[in-house]
Design a protein around this motif. Structure first.
Motif, PDB file in Angstrom:
ATOM      1  N   VAL A   1       0.852  -1.079  -0.027  1.00 29.93           N
ATOM      2  CA  VAL A   1       0.097  -0.161  -0.149  1.00 29.93           C
ATOM      3  C   VAL A   1       0.809   1.161   0.029  1.00 29.93           C
ATOM      4  O   VAL A   1       0.661   2.320  -0.777  1.00 29.93           O
ATOM      5  CB  VAL A   1      -0.907   0.080   1.267  1.00 29.93           C
ATOM      6  N   ASP A   2       2.071   1.208   0.723  1.00 25.88           N
ATOM      7  CA  ASP A   2       2.791   2.414   0.840  1.00 25.88           C
ATOM      8  C   ASP A   2       3.342   2.744  -0.533  1.00 25.88           C
ATOM      9  O   ASP A   2       3.566   3.655  -1.105  1.00 25.88           O
ATOM     10  CB  ASP A   2       3.885   2.155   1.684  1.00 25.88           C
ATOM     11  N   ILE A   3       4.036   1.817  -1.390  1.00 27.93           N
ATOM     12  CA  ILE A   3       4.553   1.721  -2.672  1.00 27.93           C
ATOM     13  C   ILE A   3       3.157   2.293  -3.447  1.00 27.93           C
ATOM     14  O   ILE A   3       3.697   3.147  -4.162  1.00 27.93           O
ATOM     15  CB  ILE A   3       4.850   0.329  -3.161  1.00 27.93           C
ATOM     16  N   GLY A   4       1.982   1.686  -3.563  1.00 26.19           N
ATOM     17  CA  GLY A   4       0.979   2.163  -4.253  1.00 26.19           C
ATOM     18  C   GLY A   4       0.497   3.584  -4.092  1.00 26.19           C
ATOM     19  O   GLY A   4      -0.042   4.161  -5.003  1.00 26.19           O
ATOM     20  N   ASN A   5       0.908   4.291  -2.854  1.00 24.62           N
ATOM     21  CA  ASN A   5       0.863   5.510  -2.770  1.00 24.62           C
ATOM     22  C   ASN A   5       1.910   6.376  -2.903  1.00 24.62           C
ATOM     23  O   ASN A   5       1.785   7.690  -2.491  1.00 24.62           O
ATOM     24  CB  ASN A   5       0.328   5.842  -1.271  1.00 24.62           C
ATOM     25  N   GLY A   6       3.156   5.898  -3.449  1.00 21.36           N
ATOM     26  CA  GLY A   6       4.302   6.619  -3.822  1.00 21.36           C
ATOM     27  C   GLY A   6       5.398   6.448  -2.933  1.00 21.36           C
ATOM     28  O   GLY A   6       6.573   7.302  -3.034  1.00 21.36           O
ATOM     29  N   GLY A   7       5.198   5.750  -1.621  1.00 22.29           N
ATOM     30  CA  GLY A   7       6.295   5.563  -0.893  1.00 22.29           C
ATOM     31  C   GLY A   7       7.324   4.333  -1.531  1.00 22.29           C
ATOM     32  O   GLY A   7       7.007   4.049  -2.579  1.00 22.29           O
TER      33      GLY A   7
ATOM     34  N   ARG B   1       8.919   7.763   2.623  1.00 18.79           N
ATOM     35  CA  ARG B   1      10.201   8.033   1.753  1.00 18.79           C
ATOM     36  C   ARG B   1       9.474   7.879   0.287  1.00 18.79           C
ATOM     37  O   ARG B   1       8.935   6.910   0.038  1.00 18.79           O
ATOM     38  CB  ARG B   1      11.088   7.140   1.880  1.00 18.79           C
ATOM     39  N   SER B   2       9.848   8.586  -0.569  1.00 25.07           N
ATOM     40  CA  SER B   2       9.285   8.571  -2.036  1.00 25.07           C
ATOM     41  C   SER B   2       9.770   7.424  -3.047  1.00 25.07           C
ATOM     42  O   SER B   2      10.811   7.566  -3.013  1.00 25.07           O
ATOM     43  CB  SER B   2       9.227  10.079  -2.638  1.00 25.07           C
ATOM     44  N   PHE B   3       9.022   6.805  -3.398  1.00 23.96           N
ATOM     45  CA  PHE B   3       9.304   5.730  -4.377  1.00 23.96           C
ATOM     46  C   PHE B   3       9.993   6.431  -5.737  1.00 23.96           C
ATOM     47  O   PHE B   3      10.663   6.116  -6.364  1.00 23.96           O
ATOM     48  CB  PHE B   3       8.259   4.805  -4.731  1.00 23.96           C
ATOM     49  N   SER B   4       9.066   7.691  -6.431  1.00 26.58           N
ATOM     50  CA  SER B   4       9.356   8.086  -7.452  1.00 26.58           C
ATOM     51  C   SER B   4      10.536   8.948  -7.220  1.00 26.58           C
ATOM     52  O   SER B   4      11.568   8.761  -8.015  1.00 26.58           O
ATOM     53  CB  SER B   4       8.241   9.282  -7.613  1.00 26.58           C
ATOM     54  N   ASN B   5      10.962   9.443  -5.891  1.00 27.16           N
ATOM     55  CA  ASN B   5      12.577  10.204  -5.840  1.00 27.16           C
ATOM     56  C   ASN B   5      13.569   8.932  -5.692  1.00 27.16           C
ATOM     57  O   ASN B   5      14.536   9.266  -6.378  1.00 27.16           O
ATOM     58  CB  ASN B   5      12.440  10.871  -4.639  1.00 27.16           C
ATOM     59  N   ARG B   6      13.368   7.885  -5.217  1.00 24.08           N
ATOM     60  CA  ARG B   6      14.467   7.041  -4.985  1.00 24.08           C
ATOM     61  C   ARG B   6      14.640   6.236  -6.385  1.00 24.08           C
ATOM     62  O   ARG B   6      15.647   5.641  -6.814  1.00 24.08           O
ATOM     63  CB  ARG B   6      14.021   6.066  -3.960  1.00 24.08           C
ATOM     64  N   VAL B   7      13.414   5.952  -7.190  1.00 21.99           N
ATOM     65  CA  VAL B   7      13.402   5.186  -8.193  1.00 21.99           C
ATOM     66  C   VAL B   7      12.908   5.801  -9.305  1.00 21.99           C
ATOM     67  O   VAL B   7      11.722   6.321  -9.515  1.00 21.99           O
ATOM     68  CB  VAL B   7      12.515   3.778  -7.998  1.00 21.99           C
ATOM     69  N   PRO B   8      13.566   6.477 -10.338  1.00 19.56           N
ATOM     70  CA  PRO B   8      13.255   7.248 -11.520  1.00 19.56           C
ATOM     71  C   PRO B   8      12.012   6.837 -12.173  1.00 19.56           C
ATOM     72  O   PRO B   8      12.164   5.649 -12.521  1.00 19.56           O
ATOM     73  CB  PRO B   8      14.339   7.363 -12.481  1.00 19.56           C
ATOM     74  N   ASN B   9      10.864   7.469 -12.505  1.00 15.75           N
ATOM     75  CA  ASN B   9      10.043   7.176 -13.317  1.00 15.75           C
ATOM     76  C   ASN B   9      10.150   7.028 -14.609  1.00 15.75           C
ATOM     77  O   ASN B   9      11.110   7.751 -15.278  1.00 15.75           O
ATOM     78  CB  ASN B   9       8.762   8.309 -13.043  1.00 15.75           C
TER      79      ASN B   9
END
Length: 206
Positions: A183-189, A198-206
């Motif tokens: 759920v955290d990843i699904g919400n951008g974590g 912590r942001s999935f988008s910031n740590r892993v480039p889109n």
């Protein structure tokens, strides 16, 4: 921690039924389903009812594949006993693919999964990345496109095997932790801690 009923931002399906049309769940899980039920509400009902395997399968099919592969990696690497190698080459290849979703990385995932020589959680995470799209055939041969169910099936298999590899006494905790990471990843974590910020988008480039 109780799951929020707020929509999960990266789930594009408008209803749980839309997701359930692609994944086989138990009869007990399907009993919760109504035509207008949202994906998050259905996931919450599965979690509260203790239908954890169904919840994992449902979320694997609801999330985008890239997020699903990352979820499988973050879950498996957090469960003691889920990997016997440090670093695990299959998990490493799967994470590298998330950072760079190229065909080269995808085929490296296949080779890493084959190098493990067994159906491990890491191998299925890597195979999910390999099955994410493009052709499964070697270069120069006619394209062989993977069935769309393969990648999310691999994500779910990775997480279910990781939970099974852990201490049976901790299985419920592992499942709840896994669902919250998803759920955290699904919400951008980034899913490194369940419910983390912590942001999935910031740590892993889109």
């Amino acid at each position: 921690m109780t799951l929020s009923l707020a929509p999960i931002r990266k789930i594009s399906a408008a209803s749980a039924a839309e997701v359930c049309g692609r994944v086989a769940l138990s009869a007990d899980a399907c009993a919760y389903l109504t035509p207008s039920l949202s994906p998050q509400s259905f996931l919450t009902l599965l979690d509260r009812g203790g239908h954890f395997s169904d919840a994992v399968r449902f979320l694997a099919f609801a999330l985008p594949v890239r997020e699903g592969v990352w979820w499988a990696c973050m879950t498996g690497l957090a469960i003691p006993g889920a990997t016997s190698a440090d670093p695990d080459p299959a998990y490493s290849a799967a994470q590298d693919w998330v950072y760079e979703t190229s065909d080269e990385r995808r085929f490296l995932c296949l080779r890493a999964a084959e190098s493990v020589q067994s159906a491990t959680p890491g191998a299925y995470a890597a195979l999910a990345a390999f099955w994410s799209g493009g052709s499964m055939a070697p270069e120069g041969l006619p394209d062989v496109v993977p069935d769309p169910v393969l990648a999310p099936t691999g994500v779910a298999a990775s997480i279910l095997l990781a939970v099974a590899a852990g201490d049976p006494a901790g299985a419920e905790g592992f499942f709840r932790d896994a669902i919250r990471r998803g759920v955290d990843i699904g919400n951008g974590g980034d899913g490194r801690q369940p419910g983390g910020a912590r942001s999935f988008s910031n740590r892993v480039p889109n």
